[in-house]
Write a protein that holds these residues in place. Sequence first.
Motif, PDB file in Angstrom:
ATOM      1  N   ALA A 287       0.718  -1.258   0.001  1.00  0.00           N
ATOM      2  CA  ALA A 287      -0.101  -0.246   0.172  1.00  0.00           C
ATOM      3  C   ALA A 287       0.870   1.247   0.015  1.00  0.00           C
ATOM      4  CB  ALA A 287      -1.056   0.094   1.243  1.00  0.00           C
ATOM      5  N   HIS A 288       1.953   1.204   0.785  1.00  0.00           N
ATOM      6  CA  HIS A 288       2.961   2.218   0.838  1.00  0.00           C
ATOM      7  C   HIS A 288       3.427   2.729  -0.641  1.00  0.00           C
ATOM      8  CE1 HIS A 288       6.466   4.612   2.754  1.00  0.00           C
ATOM      9  NE2 HIS A 288       6.802   4.502   1.464  1.00  0.00           N
ATOM     10  N   HIS A 289       3.851   1.483  -1.200  1.00  0.00           N
ATOM     11  CA  HIS A 289       4.538   1.759  -2.522  1.00  0.00           C
ATOM     12  C   HIS A 289       3.301   2.284  -3.428  1.00  0.00           C
ATOM     13  CE1 HIS A 289       6.640   0.666  -6.185  1.00  0.00           C
ATOM     14  NE2 HIS A 289       7.714   0.896  -5.620  1.00  0.00           N
ATOM     15  N   ILE A 290       2.106   1.898  -3.548  1.00  0.00           N
ATOM     16  CA  ILE A 290       1.333   1.936  -4.244  1.00  0.00           C
ATOM     17  C   ILE A 290       0.649   3.708  -4.071  1.00  0.00           C
ATOM     18  CG2 ILE A 290      -1.268   1.682  -5.177  1.00  0.00           C
ATOM     19  CD1 ILE A 290      -0.894  -1.204  -4.543  1.00  0.00           C
ATOM     20  N   GLN A 291       0.641   3.772  -2.859  1.00  0.00           N
ATOM     21  CA  GLN A 291       0.337   5.132  -2.486  1.00  0.00           C
ATOM     22  C   GLN A 291       1.419   6.310  -3.131  1.00  0.00           C
ATOM     23  OE1 GLN A 291       0.014   6.083   1.822  1.00  0.00           O
ATOM     24  NE2 GLN A 291      -0.524   8.224   1.201  1.00  0.00           N
ATOM     25  N   VAL A 292       2.678   6.052  -2.754  1.00  0.00           N
ATOM     26  CA  VAL A 292       3.577   6.911  -3.085  1.00  0.00           C
ATOM     27  C   VAL A 292       3.729   7.059  -4.742  1.00  0.00           C
ATOM     28  CG1 VAL A 292       6.176   7.229  -3.310  1.00  0.00           C
ATOM     29  CG2 VAL A 292       4.888   6.615  -0.982  1.00  0.00           C
ATOM     30  N   HIS A 293       3.615   5.962  -5.296  1.00  0.00           N
ATOM     31  CA  HIS A 293       3.580   6.093  -6.908  1.00  0.00           C
ATOM     32  C   HIS A 293       2.366   6.668  -7.342  1.00  0.00           C
ATOM     33  CE1 HIS A 293       4.537   4.509 -10.660  1.00  0.00           C
ATOM     34  NE2 HIS A 293       3.158   4.224 -10.961  1.00  0.00           N
ATOM     35  N   ASN A 294       0.992   6.638  -6.929  1.00  0.00           N
ATOM     36  CA  ASN A 294       0.103   7.489  -7.222  1.00  0.00           C
ATOM     37  C   ASN A 294       0.273   8.790  -7.026  1.00  0.00           C
ATOM     38  OD1 ASN A 294      -1.091   5.074  -8.183  1.00  0.00           O
ATOM     39  ND2 ASN A 294      -2.352   4.929  -6.610  1.00  0.00           N
ATOM     40  N   GLU A 295       0.815   9.280  -5.699  1.00  0.00           N
ATOM     41  CA  GLU A 295       0.925  10.553  -5.411  1.00  0.00           C
ATOM     42  C   GLU A 295       1.825  11.177  -6.175  1.00  0.00           C
ATOM     43  OE1 GLU A 295      -0.162  10.331  -0.721  1.00  0.00           O
ATOM     44  OE2 GLU A 295       1.980  10.607  -1.291  1.00  0.00           O
ATOM     45  N   GLY A 296       2.869  10.446  -6.785  1.00  0.00           N
ATOM     46  CA  GLY A 296       3.920  11.081  -7.824  1.00  0.00           C
ATOM     47  C   GLY A 296       3.435  11.036  -8.986  1.00  0.00           C
ATOM     48  N   ALA A 297       2.299  10.926  -9.366  1.00  0.00           N
ATOM     49  CA  ALA A 297       2.025  10.626 -11.040  1.00  0.00           C
ATOM     50  C   ALA A 297       1.967  11.820 -11.439  1.00  0.00           C
ATOM     51  CB  ALA A 297       0.423  10.013 -11.041  1.00  0.00           C
ATOM     52  N   TRP A 298       1.309  12.927 -10.809  1.00  0.00           N
ATOM     53  CA  TRP A 298       1.653  14.409 -11.366  1.00  0.00           C
ATOM     54  C   TRP A 298       2.720  14.894 -11.736  1.00  0.00           C
ATOM     55  CZ3 TRP A 298       3.284  18.589  -9.327  1.00  0.00           C
ATOM     56  CH2 TRP A 298       3.630  18.881  -7.953  1.00  0.00           C
ATOM     57  N   VAL A 299       3.696  14.552 -10.786  1.00  0.00           N
ATOM     58  CA  VAL A 299       4.956  14.992 -11.017  1.00  0.00           C
ATOM     59  C   VAL A 299       5.673  14.449 -12.122  1.00  0.00           C
ATOM     60  CG1 VAL A 299       7.290  15.334  -9.996  1.00  0.00           C
ATOM     61  CG2 VAL A 299       5.207  15.233  -8.381  1.00  0.00           C
ATOM     62  N   ARG A 300       5.604  13.029 -12.515  1.00  0.00           N
ATOM     63  CA  ARG A 300       5.892  12.464 -13.613  1.00  0.00           C
ATOM     64  C   ARG A 300       5.547  12.791 -14.854  1.00  0.00           C
ATOM     65  NH1 ARG A 300       5.377   8.072  -9.708  1.00  0.00           N
ATOM     66  NH2 ARG A 300       3.524   7.189 -11.140  1.00  0.00           N
ATOM     67  N   GLU A 301       3.965  12.965 -14.672  1.00  0.00           N
ATOM     68  CA  GLU A 301       3.387  13.514 -15.994  1.00  0.00           C
ATOM     69  C   GLU A 301       3.842  14.877 -16.316  1.00  0.00           C
ATOM     70  OE1 GLU A 301      -0.664  13.567 -15.743  1.00  0.00           O
ATOM     71  OE2 GLU A 301      -0.743  11.228 -15.117  1.00  0.00           O
ATOM     72  N   SER A 302       4.054  15.767 -15.417  1.00  0.00           N
ATOM     73  CA  SER A 302       4.669  16.848 -15.591  1.00  0.00           C
ATOM     74  C   SER A 302       6.139  17.025 -16.388  1.00  0.00           C
ATOM     75  CB  SER A 302       4.604  18.056 -14.314  1.00  0.00           C
ATOM     76  OG  SER A 302       4.931  19.202 -14.702  1.00  0.00           O
ATOM     77  N   ALA A 303       6.990  16.000 -15.560  1.00  0.00           N
ATOM     78  CA  ALA A 303       8.069  16.327 -15.868  1.00  0.00           C
ATOM     79  C   ALA A 303       8.094  15.648 -17.347  1.00  0.00           C
ATOM     80  CB  ALA A 303       9.088  15.373 -15.029  1.00  0.00           C
ATOM     81  N   ASN A 304       7.378  14.646 -17.781  1.00  0.00           N
ATOM     82  CA  ASN A 304       7.447  14.115 -19.164  1.00  0.00           C
ATOM     83  C   ASN A 304       6.995  15.123 -20.109  1.00  0.00           C
ATOM     84  OD1 ASN A 304       7.624  11.853 -20.568  1.00  0.00           O
ATOM     85  ND2 ASN A 304       5.384  11.653 -20.627  1.00  0.00           N
ATOM     86  N   LEU A 305       6.054  15.921 -19.732  1.00  0.00           N
ATOM     87  CA  LEU A 305       5.567  17.046 -20.595  1.00  0.00           C
ATOM     88  C   LEU A 305       6.766  18.205 -20.768  1.00  0.00           C
ATOM     89  CD1 LEU A 305       3.373  18.261 -22.184  1.00  0.00           C
ATOM     90  CD2 LEU A 305       2.959  19.737 -20.304  1.00  0.00           C
ATOM     91  N   SER A 306       7.366  18.528 -19.791  1.00  0.00           N
ATOM     92  CA  SER A 306       8.626  19.453 -19.999  1.00  0.00           C
ATOM     93  C   SER A 306       9.661  18.766 -20.603  1.00  0.00           C
ATOM     94  CB  SER A 306       8.788  20.144 -18.383  1.00  0.00           C
ATOM     95  OG  SER A 306       9.256  19.162 -17.656  1.00  0.00           O
ATOM     96  N   GLY A 307       9.925  17.647 -20.336  1.00  0.00           N
ATOM     97  CA  GLY A 307      11.053  16.827 -21.014  1.00  0.00           C
ATOM     98  C   GLY A 307      10.811  16.845 -22.549  1.00  0.00           C
ATOM     99  N   ASN A 308       9.848  16.667 -22.823  1.00  0.00           N
ATOM    100  CA  ASN A 308       9.286  16.619 -24.229  1.00  0.00           C
ATOM    101  C   ASN A 308       9.574  18.078 -25.159  1.00  0.00           C
ATOM    102  OD1 ASN A 308       8.999  13.777 -24.248  1.00  0.00           O
ATOM    103  ND2 ASN A 308       6.645  13.804 -23.890  1.00  0.00           N
ATOM    104  N   LEU A 309       9.374  18.929 -24.047  1.00  0.00           N
ATOM    105  CA  LEU A 309       9.723  20.291 -24.909  1.00  0.00           C
ATOM    106  C   LEU A 309      11.103  20.514 -25.429  1.00  0.00           C
ATOM    107  CD1 LEU A 309       7.342  22.459 -22.391  1.00  0.00           C
ATOM    108  CD2 LEU A 309       6.938  21.377 -24.685  1.00  0.00           C
ATOM    109  N   GLU A 310      11.971  19.848 -24.587  1.00  0.00           N
ATOM    110  CA  GLU A 310      13.450  20.033 -24.965  1.00  0.00           C
ATOM    111  C   GLU A 310      13.959  19.961 -26.248  1.00  0.00           C
ATOM    112  OE1 GLU A 310      16.357  17.668 -22.718  1.00  0.00           O
ATOM    113  OE2 GLU A 310      16.377  19.148 -21.296  1.00  0.00           O
TER     114      GLU A 310
END
Lengths: 310, 249, 97
Positions: A287-310
């Motif tokens: 549950a800890h791993h899943i929760q952390v993964h889900n809470e981090g989803a917006w950060v990864r999505e955002s970094a994915n978007l900004s990374g693709n702008l490079e």
Amino acid sequence: MKTEALSKEELLLAFEEKINSEQKIEPLDWMPDEYRNHLIRQISQHAHSEVIGMQPEGNWITRAPSLRSKKILLAKIQDEGGHGLYLYSAAETLGVSRDQYIQWLHEGKAKYASVFNYPALNWADMGAIGWLVDGAAITNQVSLQRTSYGPYSRAMVRICKEESFHQRQGYEIMWKMMEGTKDQQQMAQDALNRWWWPALMMFGPHDGDSPHTSNAMKWKIKRETNDILREKFINKTIPQAELIGLKVPDTQIELLSDGSYKHSDINWDEFWQVVNGNGPCNAQRLAHHIQVHNEGAWVRESANLSGNLE
Amino acid sequence: MENKLKYYLQIADNALILSHRLSEYCSRAPFLEEDLANTNVALDLIGLAESVYEEYAKIENKGNCGDDIAYRRKETEFYNVTLVEQPNHDFAHIMVRQFFTDAFHYNFFFELCKSKDHFLAALAKKSIKEVTYHLRRSSEWMIRLGKGTEEASQRTQKAIDHLWKYTPEFFIENCTDIEMNQNGMGVDLQIVQANWKQKISEIFYMSQFNIPSTDFLIKGGKEGLHSENLGYILCEMQFLPNKYPDAKW
Amino acid sequence: MNNKDTQGELWEVFIQSKPGQSFKHAGAIHAFDREMAIENARDTYTRRGEGSGLWVVKSKDIVAVTPNEEGYFFDPSNDKVYRHPTFYEMPEGVKNM
């Protein structure tokens, strides 16, 4: 390409010849599906174990009793994260993404070392985990440095080099506590009592009951059997316990004339219960791993978007 | 001498309490690489605090060790700014808190390299290397979050709006800061503040975040008056030494 | 799986352990951009001061020779022994050659 000219039998023959002459198999080499699947299972399980293993010790960072011990513990947990990372990278060379591995973990399709499903209840547990759990792990990992898959072998070499301090720091904690107050001695013995059997279980079922052992030995993924490694560990650990005044929680312990120890068998019912999800912390760790993964989803999505702008 | 010792604590306590928050975050980062990076910063900060506490204990000469200074003081004897004790609400709050503190540390230690106090000058020279890296990392994250998804930039702006009121406390000069600056051992906080603001403006310009317009500020940390958070932090951190006062670990 | 939610791209990490030495492959990391890649590589592979130089490159940009091709790719140079210094006979006692 030569590949197409060779039949499957010829490829297998060449593959096994390579293994038998102690050559490493590399990611782009031809390999049988069973070999690949075994590696996918074993390396990812190993990676997940490192990452889930951060939790029981993470439980005590904020309560570490000195700045020195806090730094050491933090560095050790960081190493575990790093080792998880080396192993995920090795596993990814088999053509499966880290996303996929994590998804399998969350779906319960991939396992991690059962030992982390036990709770870390007092400070001496940091000692017991380093000394016993890392000690058991390193016994296994030293032998895995010679594993036949190149990326896995290279990751293990790096990991073994770094892990040498882990077991020592754990033993140092136990030793200091045994030299300390009565409360500390009790905590140390209590931690040994609770971690001894789970540590022995880390080597897996008896060789005869281990479903994956035979191919893994034949293809030199595993280099030594569960029971051999377990006995090695027992024989070196009991004298270490005695040296600092700790008693291993097994009434059958007896030193034999060849220097090895007689001991009782593992409670295999408990072993399978914990493997199959019923340990004291299985639900919590996942549950800890899943929760952390889900809470981090917006950060990864955002970094994915900004990374693709490079 | 009293002001010098308090100055030491102001520096060390900021590092220790922030490292505690970062330690809490261990195994909770959005991806594994970020977990390692976060832990590296925490380790640098603990190391910084530890060296100052050890020096403090030596100067104080009361038979204490560095750990006693960290583990045996009560809440009102901690002099960190209130910002560093604010909780890990989400990744945006963690990174904004880090960026504000890194920018302070960088400019503070830059000035402190000139200190007439040998220990502080040496500390500053060692720390500036670490802090330069911290600031580079948190600045890049601010820009990354600003150029990222709508959700990321909203969360980050919200964190900025929430944490902004804690930042002036870095630069409010108390009598410790004034005396230390006058005797050449401390720094001029007005210079630090001007450079801090410039860095913040630069990064916010690149990441398109807004500096909040509020003048409201929260202070008190540097005088030992904290938010409710610090009590819990110390309760947890000091648990073992409190419970087993005679034990050595 | 949600396509937007990834762990970033895979990058290969090369470390130079001392100035002047060649860069050696250390492993891989994930990162979302170049800055992050170099920092993650530092935090992951040089935690014990192993590096004086660091390269990262996206794994997908690496062009590799597959082992199945290695026969025709590498074998032709096996008979060009003149590229190896031991090919040449040297008079006894010659130094620093």
